[in-house]
Design a protein around this motif. Structure first.
Motif, PDB file in Angstrom:
ATOM      1  N   UNK A 184     -12.918   1.181  -0.536  1.00 15.66           N
ATOM      2  CA  UNK A 184     -12.139   0.212   0.246  1.00 15.66           C
ATOM      3  C   UNK A 184     -12.762  -1.170   0.103  1.00 15.66           C
ATOM      4  N   UNK A 185     -14.091  -1.233   0.170  1.00 16.86           N
ATOM      5  CA  UNK A 185     -14.781  -2.508  -0.015  1.00 16.86           C
ATOM      6  C   UNK A 185     -14.516  -3.079  -1.404  1.00 16.86           C
ATOM      7  N   UNK A 186     -14.387  -2.212  -2.415  1.00 17.19           N
ATOM      8  CA  UNK A 186     -14.078  -2.683  -3.768  1.00 17.19           C
ATOM      9  C   UNK A 186     -12.741  -3.416  -3.795  1.00 17.19           C
ATOM     10  N   UNK A 187     -11.753  -2.900  -3.077  1.00 17.82           N
ATOM     11  CA  UNK A 187     -10.443  -3.552  -3.029  1.00 17.82           C
ATOM     12  C   UNK A 187     -10.544  -4.916  -2.342  1.00 17.82           C
ATOM     13  N   UNK A 188     -11.286  -4.970  -1.261  1.00 20.98           N
ATOM     14  CA  UNK A 188     -11.482  -6.257  -0.579  1.00 20.98           C
ATOM     15  C   UNK A 188     -12.202  -7.228  -1.508  1.00 20.98           C
ATOM     16  N   UNK A 189     -13.245  -6.752  -2.169  1.00 27.72           N
ATOM     17  CA  UNK A 189     -13.963  -7.579  -3.147  1.00 27.72           C
ATOM     18  C   UNK A 189     -13.008  -8.155  -4.191  1.00 27.72           C
ATOM     19  N   UNK A 190     -12.129  -7.305  -4.689  1.00 25.59           N
ATOM     20  CA  UNK A 190     -11.230  -7.735  -5.764  1.00 25.59           C
ATOM     21  C   UNK A 190     -10.283  -8.831  -5.280  1.00 25.59           C
ATOM     22  N   UNK A 191      -9.724  -8.646  -4.099  1.00 30.13           N
ATOM     23  CA  UNK A 191      -8.833  -9.673  -3.551  1.00 30.13           C
ATOM     24  C   UNK A 191      -9.595 -10.980  -3.357  1.00 30.13           C
ATOM     25  N   UNK A 192     -10.792 -10.892  -2.800  1.00 25.95           N
ATOM     26  CA  UNK A 192     -11.598 -12.095  -2.556  1.00 25.95           C
ATOM     27  C   UNK A 192     -11.953 -12.786  -3.868  1.00 25.95           C
ATOM     28  N   UNK A 193     -12.262 -12.002  -4.903  1.00 27.95           N
ATOM     29  CA  UNK A 193     -12.600 -12.606  -6.196  1.00 27.95           C
ATOM     30  C   UNK A 193     -11.402 -13.319  -6.808  1.00 27.95           C
ATOM     31  N   UNK A 194     -10.206 -12.826  -6.517  1.00 27.05           N
ATOM     32  CA  UNK A 194      -8.992 -13.427  -7.058  1.00 27.05           C
ATOM     33  C   UNK A 194      -8.551 -14.664  -6.290  1.00 27.05           C
ATOM     34  N   UNK A 195      -8.539 -14.566  -4.957  1.00 27.32           N
ATOM     35  CA  UNK A 195      -7.869 -15.605  -4.160  1.00 27.32           C
ATOM     36  C   UNK A 195      -8.678 -16.096  -2.963  1.00 27.32           C
ATOM     37  N   UNK A 196      -9.864 -15.518  -2.730  1.00 28.47           N
ATOM     38  CA  UNK A 196     -10.678 -15.988  -1.618  1.00 28.47           C
ATOM     39  C   UNK A 196     -10.544 -15.134  -0.367  1.00 28.47           C
ATOM     40  N   UNK A 197     -11.429 -15.389   0.566  1.00 28.09           N
ATOM     41  CA  UNK A 197     -11.563 -14.574   1.769  1.00 28.09           C
ATOM     42  C   UNK A 197     -10.404 -14.739   2.744  1.00 28.09           C
ATOM     43  N   UNK A 198      -9.602 -15.795   2.605  1.00 26.77           N
ATOM     44  CA  UNK A 198      -8.573 -16.097   3.596  1.00 26.77           C
ATOM     45  C   UNK A 198      -7.298 -15.278   3.448  1.00 26.77           C
ATOM     46  N   UNK A 199      -7.273 -14.349   2.489  1.00 27.00           N
ATOM     47  CA  UNK A 199      -5.999 -13.671   2.205  1.00 27.00           C
ATOM     48  C   UNK A 199      -6.122 -12.155   2.204  1.00 27.00           C
ATOM     49  N   UNK A 200      -7.056 -11.631   2.986  1.00 23.70           N
ATOM     50  CA  UNK A 200      -7.245 -10.189   3.036  1.00 23.70           C
ATOM     51  C   UNK A 200      -7.446  -9.730   4.472  1.00 23.70           C
ATOM     52  N   UNK A 201      -6.951  -8.535   4.784  1.00 23.78           N
ATOM     53  CA  UNK A 201      -7.098  -7.978   6.128  1.00 23.78           C
ATOM     54  C   UNK A 201      -7.141  -6.457   6.052  1.00 23.78           C
ATOM     55  N   UNK A 202      -6.945  -5.813   7.193  1.00 23.62           N
ATOM     56  CA  UNK A 202      -7.034  -4.366   7.315  1.00 23.62           C
ATOM     57  C   UNK A 202      -5.662  -3.769   7.597  1.00 23.62           C
ATOM     58  N   UNK A 203      -5.258  -2.765   6.806  1.00 19.72           N
ATOM     59  CA  UNK A 203      -3.990  -2.073   7.033  1.00 19.72           C
ATOM     60  C   UNK A 203      -4.154  -0.602   6.725  1.00 19.72           C
ATOM     61  N   UNK A 204      -4.937   0.078   7.535  1.00 20.82           N
ATOM     62  CA  UNK A 204      -5.483   1.406   7.242  1.00 20.82           C
ATOM     63  C   UNK A 204      -4.453   2.462   6.860  1.00 20.82           C
ATOM     64  N   UNK A 205      -3.282   2.444   7.527  1.00 22.58           N
ATOM     65  CA  UNK A 205      -2.317   3.547   7.437  1.00 22.58           C
ATOM     66  C   UNK A 205      -2.839   4.798   8.136  1.00 22.58           C
ATOM     67  N   UNK A 206      -3.716   4.625   9.129  1.00 20.50           N
ATOM     68  CA  UNK A 206      -4.176   5.758   9.925  1.00 20.50           C
ATOM     69  C   UNK A 206      -2.973   6.483  10.517  1.00 20.50           C
ATOM     70  N   UNK A 207      -3.076   7.794  10.588  1.00 21.73           N
ATOM     71  CA  UNK A 207      -2.019   8.688  11.048  1.00 21.73           C
ATOM     72  C   UNK A 207      -0.819   8.717  10.107  1.00 21.73           C
ATOM     73  N   UNK A 208      -0.954   8.079   8.929  1.00 22.20           N
ATOM     74  CA  UNK A 208       0.157   8.062   7.990  1.00 22.20           C
ATOM     75  C   UNK A 208      -0.165   8.580   6.604  1.00 22.20           C
ATOM     76  N   UNK A 209      -1.449   8.812   6.321  1.00 24.74           N
ATOM     77  CA  UNK A 209      -1.821   9.258   4.964  1.00 24.74           C
ATOM     78  C   UNK A 209      -2.537  10.603   4.983  1.00 24.74           C
ATOM     79  N   UNK A 210      -2.323  11.371   6.031  1.00 26.97           N
ATOM     80  CA  UNK A 210      -2.850  12.733   6.101  1.00 26.97           C
ATOM     81  C   UNK A 210      -4.355  12.794   6.000  1.00 26.97           C
TER      82      UNK A 210
END
Length: 418
Positions: free
Chosen positions: A340-366
């Motif tokens: 999960x941190x790798x995905x955040x890293x990738x977004x930050x490397x592309x566009x910066x820290x201001x464009x990423x958040x948390x969207x877990x899908x808890x209770x939706x991905x089994x």
């Protein structure tokens, strides 16, 4: 005059010292901490900051569990058996504002009843707040969430997953805003009247339909965030050309790690989203964060089925349960929190820290959730991993809520002037 000067210096000194302390706090080297110290710092941040999760499927979990407005509800004020969300675990993890997903299966598009089904889940969410007012409260704006946070309450904002309940009536956009919906995921598993879905290769409209274009404009007008999770790439680009305000991906991840999985966003889409000042909220599900997850789970499943047959055992036999537990642990198919941190890293490397958040899908991905992020009590594990990678305290706050609040307030501001 001299006395006044000394008084001024005396008053200034504690202020200077406070500033120095603040600078020291800002310069804290989390990377040099031990894992235990870093996790403790992460837990502290999770409690200090308002934390928003863009997508939690509790209402549908309750619906399919047989809980209705007429029957006794699942008691999410206490620790529950199963599921990923309840009040005690949310408090442990520091979760303050899980967007309750008003999820509409695509089947309702075909047989009808989508609007009524959405209304039933909205009522169920409201009933949670009414039943446990000392723990939960509805929220319709960032200001509501901030106010609830000060009172120690968990906010329940709502997002509608699948625009099917809008049906073919544009006035239903305003209706659902009035009912409390603050984002709409335009499509879900199949193309609908609004546009094409990432899971459907029919390409009914080639992107947004003409009606869908009016829906996006109307969402901008009334103040509902446009959510581009689940839409096809063509639909995404049509939205970006049309919207007057930033949009969100409430529960999507980076396609770089899952080649060919259109449900995630590729690099160009993430860049386009950032140009629009939007936010991608990272999904924690195994198939979203690990391109090899399906293959790994399939291999483990096949081995266990063959082993049971060879040994003439069923899954319920104690010997089988012991073997399955040990084998699964040794050949763990699940990704871990680092993915999960790798995905955040990738977004930050592309566009910066201001464009990423948390969207877990808890209770939706089994049961596909990664090791270290199995339920809402475990967000600090992710924050600790980010701190280990050099993220600052300010960065964590942006990921928790500052970024999505920026988008939400921009949508509110535009609607107030429309």
């Amino acid at each position: 005059m001299k006395a006044l000067k000394y008084i001024g210096m005396a008053l200034a000194f504690p202020m200077m010292f406070a500033c120095q302390q603040s600078d020291v706090q800002q310069d804290t080297d989390y990377q040099s901490m031990s894992d235990e110290e870093r996790l403790e710092a992460a837990r502290s941040m999770a409690q200090e900051f308002i934390m928003v999760d863009g997508h939690v499927d509790l209402p549908y979990r309750m619906k399919v569990g047989g809980f209705t407005l007429q029957r006794e509800m699942l008691d999410v004020s206490e620790r529950t058996d199963g599921g990923n969300f309840d009040y005690p675990r949310a408090k442990e993890g520091g979760l303050d504002a899980p967007f309750m997903s008003i999820y509409i299966p695509a089947s309702y598009q075909e047989r009808g009843g989508a609007k009524a089904f959405a209304d039933s889940l909205i009522l169920m969410t409201e009933r949670i707040a009414d039943t446990w007012p000392d723990k939960y409260a509805m929220a319709y704006s960032p200001s509501d969430i901030e106010s609830n946070f000060e009172k120690g309450l968990i906010s329940l904002p709502m997002g509608m997953e699948n625009g099917a309940p809008i049906e073919d009536k544009l006035e239903n956009v305003a209706y659902f805003h009035e009912r409390g919906i603050r984002y709409v995921t335009l499509t879900h598993g199949k193309d609908n009247l609004i546009g094409d879905s990432s899971y459907d290769d029919t390409k009914t409209h080639g992107g947004l339909s003409e009606f869908g274009k009016e829906v996006v404009k109307e969402m901008n007008r009334v103040g509902i965030m446009v959510d581009i999770s689940h839409v096809s790439d063509d639909t995404f680009y049509d939205v970006m050309e049309l919207t007057s305000v930033p949009v969100i991906a409430s529960h999507s991840s980076a396609r770089k790690f899952t080649p060919g999985f259109e449900r995630n966003m590729d690099d160009d889409m993430i860049k386009k989203l950032a140009e629009n000042d939007g936010v991608i909220m990272i999904n924690f599900g195994g198939s979203f964060i690990d391109g090899d997850y399906q293959q790994k789970t399939g291999e483990v499943r096949e081995h266990i089925v063959n082993w049971l047959a060879e040994n003439e055992l069923s899954r319920n036999d104690p010997e089988a349960q012991k073997y399955i537990s040990e084998y699964s642990a040794k050949h763990n198919p699940f990704p871990d929190v680092q993915k999960v941190a790798d995905h955040i890293d990738h977004v930050v490397s592309l566009v910066g820290i201001n464009h990423v958040g948390l969207g877990s899908d808890f209770d939706g991905v089994g049961d596909s959730l990664p090791t270290g992020l199995k339920d809402v009590s475990m967000y600090p594990n992710l924050f600790a991993e980010l701190l280990k990678r050099g993220y600052s305290k300010e960065d964590i706050e942006k990921i928790c809520s500052t970024n999505v609040f920026r988008v939400w307030r921009a949508v509110e501001d535009f609607a107030s002037k429309s």
